[in-house]
Design a protein around this motif. Structure first.
Motif, short mmCIF file in Angstrom:
data_model
loop_
_atom_site.label_atom_id
_atom_site.label_comp_id
_atom_site.label_asym_id
_atom_site.label_seq_id
_atom_site.Cartn_x
_atom_site.Cartn_y
_atom_site.Cartn_z
N ILE A 15 0.84 -1.20 0.00
CA ILE A 15 0.00 0.00 0.00
C ILE A 15 0.88 1.25 0.00
O ILE A 15 0.61 2.20 -0.74
CB ILE A 15 -0.97 0.00 1.20
N GLU A 16 1.94 1.24 0.80
CA GLU A 16 2.85 2.39 0.84
C GLU A 16 3.44 2.64 -0.55
O GLU A 16 3.49 3.78 -1.00
CB GLU A 16 3.96 2.16 1.87
N GLN A 17 3.85 1.57 -1.23
CA GLN A 17 4.43 1.72 -2.57
C GLN A 17 3.38 2.25 -3.55
O GLN A 17 3.68 3.08 -4.41
CB GLN A 17 5.02 0.40 -3.07
N GLU A 18 2.14 1.79 -3.41
CA GLU A 18 1.04 2.27 -4.26
C GLU A 18 0.86 3.78 -4.09
O GLU A 18 0.70 4.52 -5.06
CB GLU A 18 -0.25 1.53 -3.89
N ILE A 19 0.92 4.26 -2.85
CA ILE A 19 0.77 5.68 -2.56
C ILE A 19 1.96 6.47 -3.11
O ILE A 19 1.79 7.54 -3.71
CB ILE A 19 0.60 5.93 -1.04
N ILE A 20 3.17 5.95 -2.95
CA ILE A 20 4.36 6.62 -3.48
C ILE A 20 4.24 6.75 -5.00
O ILE A 20 4.50 7.81 -5.57
CB ILE A 20 5.64 5.85 -3.08
N ASN A 21 3.82 5.67 -5.66
CA ASN A 21 3.66 5.70 -7.12
C ASN A 21 2.58 6.70 -7.53
O ASN A 21 2.75 7.43 -8.51
CB ASN A 21 3.32 4.31 -7.65
N LEU A 22 1.48 6.73 -6.80
CA LEU A 22 0.39 7.67 -7.10
C LEU A 22 0.88 9.11 -6.94
O LEU A 22 0.59 9.97 -7.77
CB LEU A 22 -0.81 7.38 -6.20
N SER A 23 1.62 9.37 -5.89
CA SER A 23 2.16 10.72 -5.65
C SER A 23 3.10 11.13 -6.78
O SER A 23 3.00 12.25 -7.30
CB SER A 23 2.90 10.76 -4.31
N ARG A 24 3.98 10.23 -7.18
CA ARG A 24 4.91 10.55 -8.28
C ARG A 24 4.14 10.84 -9.56
O ARG A 24 4.48 11.76 -10.30
CB ARG A 24 5.89 9.40 -8.49
N GLN A 25 3.10 10.04 -9.82
CA GLN A 25 2.29 10.25 -11.02
C GLN A 25 1.58 11.60 -10.95
O GLN A 25 1.49 12.31 -11.94
CB GLN A 25 1.27 9.12 -11.17
N LYS A 26 1.12 11.97 -9.75
CA LYS A 26 0.45 13.26 -9.55
C LYS A 26 1.37 14.41 -9.93
O LYS A 26 0.95 15.35 -10.59
CB LYS A 26 -0.02 13.40 -8.09
N TRP A 27 2.67 14.34 -9.52
CA TRP A 27 3.62 15.40 -9.87
C TRP A 27 3.76 15.53 -11.38
O TRP A 27 3.85 16.63 -11.91
CB TRP A 27 4.98 15.16 -9.23
N LEU A 28 3.76 14.39 -12.08
CA LEU A 28 3.86 14.42 -13.55
C LEU A 28 2.60 15.03 -14.16
O LEU A 28 2.68 15.83 -15.09
CB LEU A 28 4.09 13.00 -14.10
N TRP A 29 1.43 14.66 -13.63
CA TRP A 29 0.17 15.24 -14.13
C TRP A 29 0.14 16.74 -13.88
O TRP A 29 -0.34 17.52 -14.72
CB TRP A 29 -1.03 14.58 -13.46
N MET A 30 0.67 17.18 -12.72
CA MET A 30 0.71 18.61 -12.43
C MET A 30 1.65 19.32 -13.41
O MET A 30 1.32 20.39 -13.91
CB MET A 30 1.11 18.85 -10.97
N ALA A 31 2.81 18.73 -13.68
CA ALA A 31 3.76 19.32 -14.63
C ALA A 31 3.15 19.44 -16.02
O ALA A 31 3.38 20.42 -16.73
CB ALA A 31 5.05 18.50 -14.68
N ASP A 32 2.37 18.42 -16.39
CA ASP A 32 1.75 18.40 -17.72
C ASP A 32 0.40 19.14 -17.77
O ASP A 32 -0.28 19.11 -18.80
CB ASP A 32 1.55 16.95 -18.18
N LYS A 33 0.02 19.75 -16.66
CA LYS A 33 -1.25 20.51 -16.53
C LYS A 33 -2.46 19.65 -16.89
O LYS A 33 -3.39 20.11 -17.55
CB LYS A 33 -1.22 21.78 -17.39
N LYS A 34 -2.46 18.40 -16.46
CA LYS A 34 -3.57 17.49 -16.73
C LYS A 34 -4.68 17.72 -15.70
O LYS A 34 -4.92 16.88 -14.82
CB LYS A 34 -3.09 16.05 -16.75
N ALA A 35 -5.35 18.84 -15.84
CA ALA A 35 -6.34 19.28 -14.87
C ALA A 35 -7.50 18.28 -14.72
O ALA A 35 -7.95 18.03 -13.60
CB ALA A 35 -6.88 20.66 -15.23
N ASP A 36 -7.96 17.70 -15.82
CA ASP A 36 -9.09 16.76 -15.74
C ASP A 36 -8.68 15.49 -15.00
O ASP A 36 -9.45 14.95 -14.20
CB ASP A 36 -9.62 16.43 -17.13
N THR A 37 -7.47 15.01 -15.26
CA THR A 37 -6.97 13.82 -14.56
C THR A 37 -6.82 14.12 -13.08
O THR A 37 -7.19 13.30 -12.22
CB THR A 37 -5.61 13.38 -15.17
N LEU A 38 -6.27 15.29 -12.76
CA LEU A 38 -6.12 15.69 -11.36
C LEU A 38 -7.47 15.87 -10.68
O LEU A 38 -7.63 15.52 -9.51
CB LEU A 38 -5.29 16.97 -11.27
#
Length: 135
Positions: A15-38
């Motif tokens: 579960i901890e690894q799942e959260i770490i992966n989700l957080s990393r993906q969130k940073w990429l979505w924020m960088a790419d301005k993927k507002a709908d995904t966020l």
């Protein structure tokens, strides 16, 4: 003497690894301005704390869409996760490269992310930036 992880420890680690992966993906979505995904990741009642103020989901999505804050790149230096029931608290020590009000800035932050599991899905409930002094 060898240390054996219990089934519960393995589940927690997973579960901890799942959260770490989700957080990393969130940073990429924020960088790419993927507002709908966020928007799908952010809980309806989510709260965001920045150096310039605090607000809810709608304003955060609007800030990302408009480019009011462009989270260009988060260099993650340290990460830790604690699971408490259906809540995960993740701490990231990062260096954030962002464009704020048209100016490119780099700041060291400790970022607190709180995720809540609802209907089998992790949603971001809170994202708080604490600027680190002397980093």
């Amino acid at each position: 003497m060898p240390v054996h992880a219990s089934a519960q420890d393995k589940i927690s680690t997973s579960i901890e690894q799942e959260i770490i992966n989700l957080s990393r993906q969130k940073w990429l979505w924020m960088a790419d301005k993927k507002a709908d995904t966020l928007a799908a990741l952010f809980h309806e009642k989510s709260m965001f704390v920045h150096m310039g103020g605090s607000w809810g989901k709608e304003q955060e999505i609007n800030v990302i869409k408009s480019g009011g804050i462009h989270y260009k790149k988060a260099d993650i230096h340290e990460v830790s996760v604690k699971i408490i029931g259906n809540t995960a608290i993740l701490l990231n020590r990062i260096t954030l490269l962002a464009v704020v009000g048209g100016n490119e800035v780099t700041n060291p932050f400790m970022v607190t992310e709180v995720y809540i599991k609802e209907s089998g899905k992790w949603l971001l409930g809170s994202l708080s930036f604490t600027r680190l002094i002397g980093q």
